[in-house]
Design an enzyme around this catalytic site. Structure first.
Site, PDB file in Angstrom:
ATOM      1  CB  CYS A  98      -2.158 -47.959 -17.657  1.00  0.00           C
ATOM      2  SG  CYS A  98      -0.481 -48.082 -16.887  1.00  0.00           S
ATOM      3  CG  HIS A 199      -3.308 -45.073 -13.199  1.00  0.00           C
ATOM      4  ND1 HIS A 199      -3.759 -45.897 -13.962  1.00  0.00           N
ATOM      5  CD2 HIS A 199      -2.090 -45.651 -13.878  1.00  0.00           C
ATOM      6  CE1 HIS A 199      -3.416 -47.329 -14.385  1.00  0.00           C
ATOM      7  NE2 HIS A 199      -1.921 -46.331 -14.359  1.00  0.00           N
TER       8      HIS A 199
END
Lengths: 249, 454
Positions: A98, A199
């Site tokens: 990310c 994630h």
């Protein structure tokens, strides 16, 4: 056989630690320990200059962070630029999630319209909508061929940033958004680079991906890179259930 | 009388009535319908009595319940027991509060009560109190919670900060949460800012032990320094650069005694049923409010000593030879608090963990990796359940726990039977949408088999 040992550098563990991303380090440590491999974890902290030789590491890991925190560490990251480039040339495995993914590209324009320069190690760049509600959020499944065969990677995405100009994506999106809203591809990869929005944490439900990273890191050392199978019954059952649930829709 | 208000109230009340006739709980629905028709519908309500509201990530329901019990003991306008309107069941969004007010108001939208004691979702504070005049706002803490639904914690804090810029009522703030304490600066003209905290307890650590949120000074961006952490990022902090954090609390909970379940405020001793550190912080907030409203300390003593929330908040379930303490955990800090209790307990025990990923939970379950399982004293077996039973099993396994001692049982009735297969001490953790079904399954099991020994 001599003792196998790997060194992992966890960058900004207390800043880039959204959504349980530090769990990736825990998974790597666990899977190494099951094979009698020692995983030594080093840290690079923000505004705490150190002389760590990044090229002496086997894996460098960056997690995801909130916009505010990503802004705070931009300068510090820039001061590590040369060391990260050199580590990359020396084939250190780079794993980035990310925010870490975004910051290694050319730049990241955040949801406040603030432009944060990236390291430019890779040619992609990211822009977020200034509408803070406009985010790609949800379960995601990506099919990658990085591990030498088709492998479905299960995770959770939550990003405002839209990443474009990605030369070699990590995989094909089977469910979810990916690099851009309703996108076809997700992440960026090379043989020794995984940069992704996933994630979950990423490695928790994708044990073969974790093992790929471990064996590539061992291979670079010239050490024996074979990994004996371990008890992955829970992971297998979890994958089976989630793949059925998410792909049958 | 404003005709439009009258019609809104009439229509709203009709909905509540219809739902009741259908045997349904009013819940959020009537408020949601009115909100859909008019985003400012809350302005039809008027009320002259003090409104006390509680917000923050964890502990809203418990704190509101304690406050409700305190205020109930006061005398009302008519000389009898005070009339309190409260949303104890946790309907804490603007639509839930609107639905509740519809049931209590007259046809002009006027609410007759002595006190309104409300728990309010963090993100709904501005919209609700744009129309209802708030007298006291209690802010407990800000933790990462359902990030996929609520967004980043910082966004939430800024929302409340903006609301507080023009607020002059009482503001009761946790002095040991840097994200909460900063709200004391939102309106420099507000003289009614009161801080509470808890003195350093025996479980405090020098280093951050559980994932925390407030690492940087909200005023100058410098990394905060901590003398100690009580739990997560709650502790005595200060900014080495600008001095932020040097706060003198209005009340402080002191002389914590775990053996006698007791503590003190201003030299006066109190007891409580459970001694979790987060619970003591809630009680400190409650005490600060009691002091603001001059509530007799004998009343406070009685409420602190006797009252239990239950409803899945440290609730006990017992069979002939086993007992379980079940606690809600919506986020890592909530789960870590139950694990602290589990680790304080020196004997052997088993753990039931129920994890769902429904929309109300947040569909992202990666927060479980922020739970600290590194200390897991005397846990002989783990049973996991819920729609993400496997995820939590993998989480616990990767902390180094033997996978052969983990049983995955997604069906809750089967999971209840599994955890009570052996006698002894059990702990239960369930997340938001899991807590009520878990309670129901445990009760069903106890009804059927609770009399027998395992």
């Amino acid at each position: 056989m001599s003792e196998r040992k790997l060194k992992l550098l966890h960058m900004y563990p207390n800043v880039l630690d959204l959504y349980g991303d530090s769990g990736n380090v825990e998974v790597l440590r666990y899977r190494c320990a099951q094979r009698g491999i020692t995983l030594e974890v080093y840290q690079h902290l923000m505004n705490k200059p150190d002389n760590t030789d990044f090229s002496d590491m086997d894996i460098i890991y960056l997690g995801g962070g909130a916009d505010y925190e990503q802004q705070l560490l931009a300068d510090d990251l820039m001061s590590c630029k040369d060391r990260i480039f050199k580590a990359y040339e020396n084939k250190v495995f780079l794993l980035m999630i990310c925010g870490g993914y975004q910051l290694l590209g050319k730049y990241y324009k955040d949801s406040n319209g603030e432009r944060i320069p990236g390291l430019g190690l890779f040619s992609y760049h990211t822009e977020a909508s200034t509408n803070k509600r406009d985010r790609c959020i949800g379960n995601i499944i990506v099919e990658t061929e990085l591990v030498g065969k088709k492998y479905k990677v299960i995770g959770f995405e939550n990003h405002g940033g839209q990443t474009t100009d990605v030369k070699t994506p990590f995989g094909k999106v089977l469910h979810g958004n990916g690099n851009v809203r309703s996108g076809e591809t997700e992440g960026y990869c090379e043989e020794r680079v995984i940069a992704t929005y996933l994630h979950g944490p990423l490695l928790s439900k994708n044990p073969q991906l974790a093992d790929y990273i471990i064996s590539k890191a061992l291979e670079r050392q010239g050490a024996d890179s074979t990994l004996a199978p371990i008890n992955d019954k829970l992971e297998e059952a979890c994958r089976k259930e989630l793949l059925t649930r998410l792909l049958s829709k | 009388m404003k005709p439009l208000n009258f019609l809104t109230v009439l229509f709203g009340k009709a909905m509540v009535k219809t739902l009741k006739l259908m045997g349904r709980d009013a819940g959020n629905f009537p408020g949601l319908v009115l909100w859909t028709l008019n985003k400012n519908y809350l302005k039809v309500f008027s009320c002259d009595c003090p409104i006390i509201a509680v917000t923050g990530t964890n502990g809203k329901t418990s704190t509101t319940n304690f406050l409700n019990n305190l205020f109930r003991s006061l005398k009302g306008k008519n000389g009898k027991k005070a009339k309190i309107i409260t949303n104890m069941q946790g309907n804490n969004l603007d639509t839930g509060i609107g639905s509740m007010l519809l049931q209590y108001c007259d046809m002009n939208g006027h609410i007759d009560a002595d006190y309104l004691v409300l728990e309010v979702d963090e993100s709904h504070v501005p919209v609700i109190f744009k129309h209802l005049k708030l007298e006291t706002l209690v802010v407990l803490n800000f933790f990462r919670d359902q990030l996929d639904r609520n967004g980043e914690v910082e966004t939430l804090i800024l929302k409340i900060h903006k609301f507080l810029k023009t607020y002059n009522g009482n503001l009761v703030l946790n002095a040991d949460d840097p994200n909460v304490a900063r709200l004391g600066y939102s309106n420099p003209k507000n003289k009614n800012v009161y801080y509470y905290n808890v003195e350093k307890y025996e479980g405090a650590t020098d280093e951050l032990y559980e994932a925390g949120e407030g690492r940087f000074c909200p005023k100058c961006g410098e990394e905060l320094a901590y003398d100690y952490y009580q739990y997560s990022h709650i502790g005595r902090f200060h900014c080495p650069k600008c001095g932020y954090g040097n706060i003198k609390p209005y009340v402080q909970l002191q002389s914590i005694d775990f053996e006698n379940n007791s503590f003190s405020f201003e030299g006066e001793s109190y007891t409580t049923k459970h001694m979790g550190i987060y619970h003591l912080y809630n009680l400190s907030a409650v005490y600060a409010v009691s002091k603001l409203y001059n509530i007799d300390h004998r009343v406070v003593k009685k409420v602190f000593g006797k009252f239990e929330v239950n409803n899945g908040r440290l609730e006990k379930f017992e069979t002939a030879n086993a007992s379980m303490l079940l606690n809600l955990a919506k986020n890592p800090v909530g789960a870590n608090m139950t694990l602290r209790l589990l680790n304080q307990d020196k004997g052997e025990k088993e753990l039931l963990f129920v994890l769902n990923d429904n929309i109300a939970d947040g569909t992202d379950v990666s927060w479980i990796w922020d739970i600290n399982f590194s200390i897991f004293n005397g846990v002989t077996r783990v049973v996991t359940s819920g729609t993400r039973a496997y995820d939590i099993a993998i989480r616990i396994k990767c902390s180094g726990y033997d996978p052969d001692r983990i049983t995955v049982q997604p069906d809750l009735d089967k999971a209840a039977a599994e955890i009570f297969k052996n006698g002894g001490t059990k702990y239960g953790i369930a997340n938001y949408t899991a807590i009520q079904p878990t309670r129901a399954a445990l009760k069903r099991y106890i009804e059927r088999k609770g009399g027998e020994k395992s």
